[in-house]
Design an enzyme around this catalytic site. Structure first.
Site, PDB file in Angstrom:
ATOM      1  N   ASP A 267       0.837  -1.203   0.000  1.00 12.46           N
ATOM      2  CA  ASP A 267       0.000   0.000   0.000  1.00 12.46           C
ATOM      3  C   ASP A 267       0.871   1.252   0.000  1.00 12.46           C
ATOM      4  O   ASP A 267       1.371   1.669   1.046  1.00 12.46           O
ATOM      5  CB  ASP A 267      -0.921  -0.015   1.225  1.00 12.46           C
ATOM      6  CG  ASP A 267      -1.876   1.180   1.252  1.00 12.46           C
ATOM      7  OD1 ASP A 267      -1.969   1.892   0.227  1.00 12.46           O
ATOM      8  OD2 ASP A 267      -2.523   1.387   2.297  1.00 12.46           O
ATOM      9  N   LYS A 274       1.514   7.959   0.448  1.00 18.78           N
ATOM     10  CA  LYS A 274       1.921   7.997   1.846  1.00 18.78           C
ATOM     11  C   LYS A 274       3.299   8.647   1.986  1.00 18.78           C
ATOM     12  O   LYS A 274       4.105   8.594   1.055  1.00 18.78           O
ATOM     13  CB  LYS A 274       2.028   6.565   2.399  1.00 18.78           C
ATOM     14  CG  LYS A 274       0.710   5.862   2.610  1.00 18.78           C
ATOM     15  CD  LYS A 274       0.938   4.473   3.203  1.00 18.78           C
ATOM     16  CE  LYS A 274      -0.370   3.742   3.399  1.00 18.78           C
ATOM     17  NZ  LYS A 274      -1.261   4.330   4.391  1.00 18.78           N
ATOM     18  N   ASP A 344      -5.833   6.372  -0.679  1.00 20.31           N
ATOM     19  CA  ASP A 344      -5.200   5.606   0.395  1.00 20.31           C
ATOM     20  C   ASP A 344      -6.243   4.875   1.260  1.00 20.31           C
ATOM     21  O   ASP A 344      -5.885   4.037   2.080  1.00 20.31           O
ATOM     22  CB  ASP A 344      -4.340   6.534   1.256  1.00 20.31           C
ATOM     23  CG  ASP A 344      -3.326   5.778   2.096  1.00 20.31           C
ATOM     24  OD1 ASP A 344      -3.142   4.553   1.861  1.00 20.31           O
ATOM     25  OD2 ASP A 344      -2.717   6.404   2.982  1.00 20.31           O
ATOM     26  N   GLU A 346      -8.045   2.500   0.418  1.00 22.04           N
ATOM     27  CA  GLU A 346      -8.268   1.505  -0.630  1.00 22.04           C
ATOM     28  C   GLU A 346      -8.807   0.191  -0.104  1.00 22.04           C
ATOM     29  O   GLU A 346      -9.494  -0.544  -0.808  1.00 22.04           O
ATOM     30  CB  GLU A 346      -6.948   1.255  -1.385  1.00 22.04           C
ATOM     31  CG  GLU A 346      -5.980   0.235  -0.758  1.00 22.04           C
ATOM     32  CD  GLU A 346      -5.445   0.648   0.603  1.00 22.04           C
ATOM     33  OE1 GLU A 346      -5.488   1.863   0.911  1.00 22.04           O
ATOM     34  OE2 GLU A 346      -4.995  -0.223   1.372  1.00 22.04           O
ATOM     35  N   ARG A 348     -11.118  -0.597   2.090  1.00 14.63           N
ATOM     36  CA  ARG A 348     -12.578  -0.699   2.132  1.00 14.63           C
ATOM     37  C   ARG A 348     -13.160  -0.904   0.741  1.00 14.63           C
ATOM     38  O   ARG A 348     -14.245  -1.462   0.598  1.00 14.63           O
ATOM     39  CB  ARG A 348     -13.156   0.546   2.829  1.00 14.63           C
ATOM     40  CG  ARG A 348     -12.795   1.849   2.158  1.00 14.63           C
ATOM     41  CD  ARG A 348     -13.024   3.058   3.056  1.00 14.63           C
ATOM     42  NE  ARG A 348     -11.967   3.214   4.063  1.00 14.63           N
ATOM     43  CZ  ARG A 348     -11.944   4.169   4.990  1.00 14.63           C
ATOM     44  NH1 ARG A 348     -12.919   5.061   5.055  1.00 14.63           N
ATOM     45  NH2 ARG A 348     -10.949   4.241   5.846  1.00 14.63           N
TER      46      ARG A 348
END
Ligand code: BES
Ligand code: MN
Ligand code: ZN
Length: 498
Positions: A267, A274, A344, A346, A348
């Site tokens: 991620d 991030k 970010d 992502e 869900r």
């Protein structure tokens, strides 16, 4: 790591031809007491083992390990005294105390290859689990193989001997611990080697080893069937997403359980990228997926009278010219539309697709787990998972999480936050416009996709799934395998009580 060979032993530890003997110590007033099971070892020390340990500064506190050379008093060369902490008012210690002390001992065994544990006389299952998990190492990428390798552990049989029941406990505890280490292995595999397609391959391999039914949807199949959430998140990567479904059909299955786990193999945050610091931890963003894969395999090994299906969405969240953008609207599996305000958030998105798919099977219970929000750690710290969902089942799962020692706490889904997920143009936005109750807002988002009437639980494991600090108890650095033991215990509970 190759798991140590485990056996139930009935020979007195004083005569066991092992390298080391593990005994438990308990904090007792200002001093220390020996835990049950240490009697024979104490006798070899002329009843002065507690005094010897005290002189060495031992107090019996949690995570304390003190080693005493036996100088020929026993066949073993060393006694490893592991602190259990304080006993309860009734003088008893909990299973989790035994598990942690066993884990700490296993981590401290040094070159010992063959070990006897007396903690098994206090709690056999906990001693086995703690020992295997504490001994776990992930050395897959070291050019020098690990030197610390525990080859064999003899667990002293409880007072009534090596009964059939205790042998069954040893077998079940071994299977549970191996499920946890299987999850850890997946989590600890770096993201250049574990990406959606290779992750799917490994899931299939594990599933086939126990005869599960397997279905893998690749990007073409996902497109054809309309999995807009998984595709939206996954298209930014050159390594395309997958949806893996593994089904165990137990004998005389009484209930159907759907398991769902977040499988983001890395991620970056995507276009809403991030910060660089600690971004490497996002190698563990597939911990939920690893846990449910290991759990359905375990259900088959333990032959639970249940039908269990793991539905596992896998994607890599990358920024690129092909990536989804803040502002995009995705059409999810089942038709709901979602406005992406932050790429970010992502997890869900891939989970919602998977939840809708899982609900098509009409499960009696749905358990979903994910490294979903940093807010989980803000609220509960790094060792306590947040448990949300339908009231009754949530409380049942949270209670079981505490009982297993993995730690979990029931959290609400406050109605007033739901409106903050309303979108200007779609059915739903993927984030609220503020930072309050981030873990709960994510839970509310998922709730929109759970079919009416299905008892469900959402376990946010952002903190507990990955240990970025020092080792403690049976938990080393890296992937922890949480919440495999909780899921296993929930499945066992459903098998027994419906
Ligand atoms: N995978 C992260 C959550 C996470 C953070 C897990 C740290 C483990 C450690 C998740 O995809 C994420 O980025 N969540 C965002 C949500 C936000 C954009 C609403 C977060 O928590 O910041
Ligand atoms: Mn994210
Ligand atoms: Zn994530």
């Amino acid at each position: 790591m190759t798991a140590p060979k485990l056996a139930l032993a009935t020979t007195p530890v004083s005569e066991a031809g092992v390298d080391a003997v593990v005994v438990g110590t308990v904090q007792h007033g200002s001093g220390l007491a020996l835990a049950p099971g240490a009697e024979a070892v104490d006798a070899a020390f002329d009843g002065a083992l507690a005094e010897v340990l005290g002189a060495l500064g031992a107090t019996g506190k949690v995570d304390e390990i003190v080693k005493v050379p036996t100088l020929g008093k026993l066949k073993a060369r060393v006694v490893v005294a592991a602190g259990l902490g304080k006993a309860g008012a009734d003088g008893a210690v909990t299973a989790e105390q035994v598990r942690r002390a066993s884990g700490a001992a296993a981590r401290a065994l040094g070159p010992s290859k063959h070990v006897a544990s007396t903690l098994s006389t206090v709690d056999l299952q906990a001693a086995v689990e703690g020992t295997v998990l504490g001994a776990y190492t992930f050395a897959g990428y070291k050019s020098e193989p690990a030197t610390r390798e525990l080859a064999k552990v003899d667990f002293a049989a409880p007072a009534d001997g090596a009964t059939k029941e205790h042998r069954a406990t040893l077998k079940a505890a071994t299977a549970i611990a191996e499920a946890v280490t299987a999850a850890r292995d997946l989590i600890n595999t770096p993201p250049n080697d574990l990406y959606p397609a290779s992750f799917a391959d490994r899931a299939v391999e594990l599933a086939k080893s126990v005869g599960l039914e397997v279905e893998v949807l690749d990007e073409k199949a996902l497109k054809k069937q309309g999995f807009g959430g998984i595709l939206g998140v996954g298209v930014g990567s050159t390594r395309q997403p997958r949806l893996v479904r593994l089904t165990y059909k137990g004998p005389k299955a009484r209930k159907k359980v759907a398991l769902i786990g977040k499988g983001i193999t890395f991620d970056t945050g995507g276009i809403s990228i991030k910060p660089a610091a600690n971004m490497d931890h996002m190698t563990s963003d597939m911990s939920g997926a690893a846990a449910v894969i290991a759990s359905v395999v375990l259900a088959a090994k333990l032959k639970y009278p249940l039908q269990v299906t793991a539905t596992v969405p896998m994607a890599e969240n990358m920024p690129s010219g092909a990536a989804y953008r803040p502002g995009d609207v995705l059409t999810m599996y089942g038709g709901k539309t979602v406005e992406v305000l932050n790429t970010d958030a992502e997890g869900r998105l891939i989970l919602s697709d998977a939840i809708v798919r899982a609900c098509e099977d009409n499960p009696d219970y749905l358990i979903e787990t994910s490294t979903l929000t940093g807010a989980q750690m803000v609220a509960l710290g790094t060792r306590t998972m947040g448990v949300m969902g339908s009231d009754e089942f949530r409380d049942r799962v949270a209670g079981i999480a505490q009982a297993t020692g993995e730690g979990g706490w029931a959290m609400p889904l406050p109605e007033e936050l739901r409106g903050d997920l309303d979108s200007r143009l779609a059915d739903l936005a993927n984030v609220t416009g503020h930072r309050w109750g981030g873990m709960l807002a994510a839970g509310l988002f998922l709730r929109e996709f759970v079919a009416d009437g299905v008892p469900w639980a959402h376990l946010d494991i952002a903190g507990p799934s990955f240990n970025s600090g020092g080792p403690w108890g049976y938990t080393g650095k890296g992937g922890t395998g949480v919440p495999v033991r909780t899921i296993a215990a929930v499945l066992a509970d459903i098998a027994e009580n419906g």
